[in-house]
Design a protein around this motif. Structure first.
Motif, short mmCIF file in Angstrom:
data_model
loop_
_atom_site.label_atom_id
_atom_site.label_comp_id
_atom_site.label_asym_id
_atom_site.label_seq_id
_atom_site.Cartn_x
_atom_site.Cartn_y
_atom_site.Cartn_z
N ARG A 124 79.69 50.39 52.75
CA ARG A 124 78.30 50.47 53.22
C ARG A 124 78.16 51.05 54.62
O ARG A 124 77.05 51.44 55.02
N PRO A 153 79.84 56.06 54.17
CA PRO A 153 78.64 56.90 54.30
C PRO A 153 78.67 57.74 55.59
O PRO A 153 78.29 58.92 55.57
N ASP A 155 75.76 49.53 44.37
CA ASP A 155 76.14 48.27 45.00
C ASP A 155 76.06 47.14 43.98
O ASP A 155 74.98 46.69 43.61
N THR A 162 74.51 43.60 45.51
CA THR A 162 73.06 43.50 45.70
C THR A 162 72.26 43.98 44.50
O THR A 162 71.03 43.85 44.49
N GLU A 199 71.72 47.05 43.61
CA GLU A 199 70.88 48.14 44.09
C GLU A 199 71.66 49.45 44.03
O GLU A 199 72.88 49.46 44.04
N LYS A 204 71.78 53.05 46.23
CA LYS A 204 71.34 53.72 47.46
C LYS A 204 71.70 55.18 47.34
O LYS A 204 72.85 55.53 47.07
N HIS A 258 71.91 58.40 49.55
CA HIS A 258 71.94 58.96 50.90
C HIS A 258 71.84 60.48 50.78
O HIS A 258 72.55 61.08 49.97
N GLN A 272 68.17 60.44 55.32
CA GLN A 272 67.34 59.78 54.33
C GLN A 272 68.19 58.87 53.45
O GLN A 272 69.24 59.27 52.96
N VAL A 273 67.73 57.63 53.28
CA VAL A 273 68.38 56.67 52.38
C VAL A 273 67.29 56.03 51.54
O VAL A 273 66.35 55.44 52.08
N VAL A 274 67.40 56.20 50.23
CA VAL A 274 66.44 55.60 49.30
C VAL A 274 67.18 54.50 48.56
O VAL A 274 68.25 54.73 48.00
N THR A 275 66.60 53.29 48.56
CA THR A 275 67.21 52.14 47.91
C THR A 275 66.30 51.65 46.80
O THR A 275 65.10 51.45 47.03
N VAL A 282 65.58 56.73 40.08
CA VAL A 282 65.69 57.30 41.41
C VAL A 282 66.09 58.76 41.30
O VAL A 282 66.84 59.14 40.40
#
Length: 193
Positions: free
Chosen positions: A125, A129, A144, A147, A149, A151, A153, A163-166, A173
């Motif tokens: 994490r 990255p 991940d 979690t 999730e 992500k 990047h 930019q990071v979209v979770t 996504v």
């Protein structure tokens, strides 16, 4: 995972050690991230299934690309390093003739699936990255499993991803260009511990 905090050894002895470790049963995967040798846990069956699923999706979206599992890459623009992402999406002939550790110049996206070990937070994490952004890899996908999730990047600026979209598992996504895939993460719900 073990991290050596002393001064970082040169890359060549690290690569010799990594080749030797591959001959050992139940061996860790060795990486050299941020100037430090680290050991990464081997794949479990679910992690392998996730990478296989992504490989199929990527090849269907563009048959000229392949998600190469565990291809070693030289990473870091100013820190010498070697990383072995769970997947490296690249045109089919990108790694031909390069050997175990390759130039990441043709890589469109790297994929990491978190491990169930104590160093996942720092390694997957934070450090990786950063290393991938420094290297200029356009997209870094982190799945991940702790979690639940995903992500995404993107837009590396040479230091970090701008930019990071979770999104939680189950949402769709966008994997931005140069990947250009809408990723439905619903199947990931079936592969949770």
């Amino acid at each position: 995972m073990t991290v050596v905090e002393e001064s970082a050894p040169p890359r060549e002895p690290f690569e010799a050690l990594a080749r030797q470790a591959l001959r050992v049963e139940e061996e860790p995967w060795l990486e050299f991230v941020n100037g430090k040798p680290v050991a990464k846990a081997r794949w479990d069956g679910t992690r392998g299934r996730i990478v296989e699923w992504l490989t199929r999706l990527c090849s269907q979206a563009d048959p000229g690309n392949w998600l190469f599992a565990a291809q070693g890459l030289y990473v870091g623009s100013y820190r010498r390093g070697n990383a072995r992402p769970d997947g490296a999406l690249a045109p089919l002939d990108t790694f031909v003739g390069q050997g175990e550790w390759a130039d990441p110049a043709g890589v469109l996206m790297v994929v990491e699936v978190t491990s169930y070990d104590e160093d996942t937070d720092r390694r997957d994490r934070v450090e990786k990255p950063r290393a991938y952004a420094e290297t200029g890899i356009p997209v870094h996908l982190l799945i991940d499993r702790d979690t639940c999730e995903v992500k995404v990047h993107s837009q590396p600026d040479g230091v970090r991803y701008e930019q990071v979209v979770t999104v939680p598992y189950g949402k769709t996504v966008e994997l931005p260009e140069p990947v250009g895939i809408e990723l439905d993460t619903e199947p990931l719900k079936s592969w949770v511990r």
